[in-house]
Each structure stands twice: as C-alpha cells, then as structure tokens.
Write a protein that holds these residues in place. Structure first.
Motif, PDB file in Angstrom:
ATOM      1  N   VAL A  78     -63.252  -4.820   4.063  1.00  0.00           N
ATOM      2  CA  VAL A  78     -62.247  -6.071   3.846  1.00  0.00           C
ATOM      3  C   VAL A  78     -62.391  -6.742   2.767  1.00  0.00           C
ATOM      4  CG1 VAL A  78     -62.247  -8.569   4.755  1.00  0.00           C
ATOM      5  CG2 VAL A  78     -62.658  -6.761   6.520  1.00  0.00           C
ATOM      6  N   ILE A  79     -63.641  -6.764   1.859  1.00  0.00           N
ATOM      7  CA  ILE A  79     -63.703  -7.335   0.521  1.00  0.00           C
ATOM      8  C   ILE A  79     -62.689  -6.504  -0.244  1.00  0.00           C
ATOM      9  CG2 ILE A  79     -64.987  -7.674  -1.439  1.00  0.00           C
ATOM     10  CD1 ILE A  79     -67.233  -8.522   0.485  1.00  0.00           C
ATOM     11  N   VAL A  80     -62.878  -5.057  -0.275  1.00  0.00           N
ATOM     12  CA  VAL A  80     -61.845  -4.147  -1.121  1.00  0.00           C
ATOM     13  C   VAL A  80     -60.600  -4.518  -0.761  1.00  0.00           C
ATOM     14  CG1 VAL A  80     -61.375  -1.753  -1.538  1.00  0.00           C
ATOM     15  CG2 VAL A  80     -63.580  -2.752  -1.534  1.00  0.00           C
ATOM     16  N   TRP A  81     -59.996  -4.575   0.299  1.00  0.00           N
ATOM     17  CA  TRP A  81     -58.619  -4.864   0.783  1.00  0.00           C
ATOM     18  C   TRP A  81     -58.199  -6.191   0.087  1.00  0.00           C
ATOM     19  CZ3 TRP A  81     -55.205  -1.639   3.346  1.00  0.00           C
ATOM     20  CH2 TRP A  81     -54.066  -2.260   3.926  1.00  0.00           C
ATOM     21  N   GLY A  92     -59.798   4.949  -2.584  1.00  0.00           N
ATOM     22  CA  GLY A  92     -61.112   5.345  -3.302  1.00  0.00           C
ATOM     23  C   GLY A  92     -62.432   4.633  -2.764  1.00  0.00           C
ATOM     24  N   ALA A  93     -62.144   3.229  -2.507  1.00  0.00           N
ATOM     25  CA  ALA A  93     -63.275   2.613  -2.030  1.00  0.00           C
ATOM     26  C   ALA A  93     -63.557   3.165  -0.813  1.00  0.00           C
ATOM     27  CB  ALA A  93     -62.940   1.135  -1.735  1.00  0.00           C
ATOM     28  N   LEU A  94     -62.633   3.358   0.228  1.00  0.00           N
ATOM     29  CA  LEU A  94     -63.102   4.007   1.505  1.00  0.00           C
ATOM     30  C   LEU A  94     -63.627   5.324   1.516  1.00  0.00           C
ATOM     31  CD1 LEU A  94     -62.521   4.033   4.833  1.00  0.00           C
ATOM     32  CD2 LEU A  94     -60.616   5.296   4.301  1.00  0.00           C
ATOM     33  N   VAL A  95     -63.200   6.004   0.501  1.00  0.00           N
ATOM     34  CA  VAL A  95     -63.820   7.627   0.432  1.00  0.00           C
ATOM     35  C   VAL A  95     -65.429   7.260  -0.008  1.00  0.00           C
ATOM     36  CG1 VAL A  95     -63.941   9.675  -0.837  1.00  0.00           C
ATOM     37  CG2 VAL A  95     -61.972   8.746   0.060  1.00  0.00           C
ATOM     38  N   ILE A  96     -65.593   6.460  -1.140  1.00  0.00           N
ATOM     39  CA  ILE A  96     -66.793   6.341  -1.705  1.00  0.00           C
ATOM     40  C   ILE A  96     -67.844   5.531  -0.511  1.00  0.00           C
ATOM     41  CG2 ILE A  96     -68.112   4.889  -3.279  1.00  0.00           C
ATOM     42  CD1 ILE A  96     -66.121   5.463  -5.410  1.00  0.00           C
ATOM     43  N   SER A  97     -67.416   4.587   0.059  1.00  0.00           N
ATOM     44  CA  SER A  97     -67.865   3.943   1.197  1.00  0.00           C
ATOM     45  C   SER A  97     -68.634   5.273   2.163  1.00  0.00           C
ATOM     46  CB  SER A  97     -67.094   3.148   1.881  1.00  0.00           C
ATOM     47  OG  SER A  97     -66.837   1.908   1.008  1.00  0.00           O
ATOM     48  N   LEU A  98     -67.580   5.981   2.723  1.00  0.00           N
ATOM     49  CA  LEU A  98     -67.890   7.050   3.660  1.00  0.00           C
ATOM     50  C   LEU A  98     -68.957   7.784   3.176  1.00  0.00           C
ATOM     51  CD1 LEU A  98     -64.562   7.922   5.316  1.00  0.00           C
ATOM     52  CD2 LEU A  98     -66.518   6.627   6.285  1.00  0.00           C
ATOM     53  N   LEU A 103     -76.186   7.841   2.763  1.00  0.00           N
ATOM     54  CA  LEU A 103     -77.491   7.416   1.609  1.00  0.00           C
ATOM     55  C   LEU A 103     -77.830   6.222   2.006  1.00  0.00           C
ATOM     56  CD1 LEU A 103     -78.855   8.116  -0.844  1.00  0.00           C
ATOM     57  CD2 LEU A 103     -77.081   7.132  -2.407  1.00  0.00           C
ATOM     58  N   PHE A 104     -77.040   5.234   2.191  1.00  0.00           N
ATOM     59  CA  PHE A 104     -77.562   3.843   2.700  1.00  0.00           C
ATOM     60  C   PHE A 104     -78.459   3.826   3.874  1.00  0.00           C
ATOM     61  CE2 PHE A 104     -76.937   0.008   5.377  1.00  0.00           C
ATOM     62  CZ  PHE A 104     -77.106  -1.036   4.651  1.00  0.00           C
TER      63      PHE A 104
END
Length: 113
Positions: A78-81, A92-98, A103-104
């Motif tokens: 939501v913040i990225v959006w 890109g943010a979606l791919v990096i988040s996935l 890892l998180f």
C-alpha cells in the motif's frame, strides 16, 4: 370361511405389491440421485479436505506470525502504491517483496527453535 381367507390373502398380497412398488420407486429415485451427485463430483477438481484447526500453543503462534507477515506485506504494498505512480516501480516493489518475505520470516520468526 375360505372366501374370507382368500379375500384377506388377496388384500395382503395387494398391500405387499404396493409396498414393493413404493420401495422400488424410492430405491430408483435414490439411485438416480446418487448417479447425478457422482457425475457432479467427478466434474469438480479434487475436493479440499477440511482439517480441524489445531489449537496448540505452537499452532496459535504460527498463525499469529503468518498474520503479522501478511499484514506487513500488505502495508509495504500500500505504501509503495501511494508513493510511486510508476507501474514499473510498483511491480519492482512487488517482486522484491515476494523475494524478501521468506528471508524476513526466517530472520524474524526463527521457526527451528
């Protein structure tokens, strides 16, 4: 006397025949219904098996951890959006988040202990 017995026997046999016809019709209706349900079930993909929710402390902890991970993932999206209007940045943010979610989860919620 024999006429009376013959009449009662005829009534009894007629009643038995009527009961047999009702039973046969009921069984035929059930067979048709089973066949319809069987055809419908065969069309469906594998039916999910409902497993009762586990109630132990570890299960509750895992559900809480998974909930936290999902909420954080959604907050980041939501913040990225809201911050970037570029579709490339959002994707890109979606791919990096996935990529970073496993890892998180490993770093924050060490599940081996």
């Amino acid at each position: 006397m024999s006429k009376e017995r013959a009449r009662r026997r005829a009534e009894r046999e007629a009643e038995q025949a009527r009961q047999a016809a009702l039973r046969a019709e009921r069984e035929a209706r059930l067979a048709r219904r089973r066949e319809r349900v069987g055809r419908l079930v065969a069309l469906l993909p594998g039916r999910p098996v409902r497993i009762a929710s586990q109630g132990g402390i570890m299960a509750r902890r895992r559900r809480a951890q998974n909930g936290v991970a999902v909420v954080l993932f959604l907050i980041v999206q939501v913040i990225v959006w809201l911050l970037w209007s570029s579709w490339a940045a959002r994707f890109g943010a979606l791919v990096i988040s996935l990529l970073f979610v496993p890892l998180f989860l490993t770093l924050v919620f060490d599940r081996r202990s």
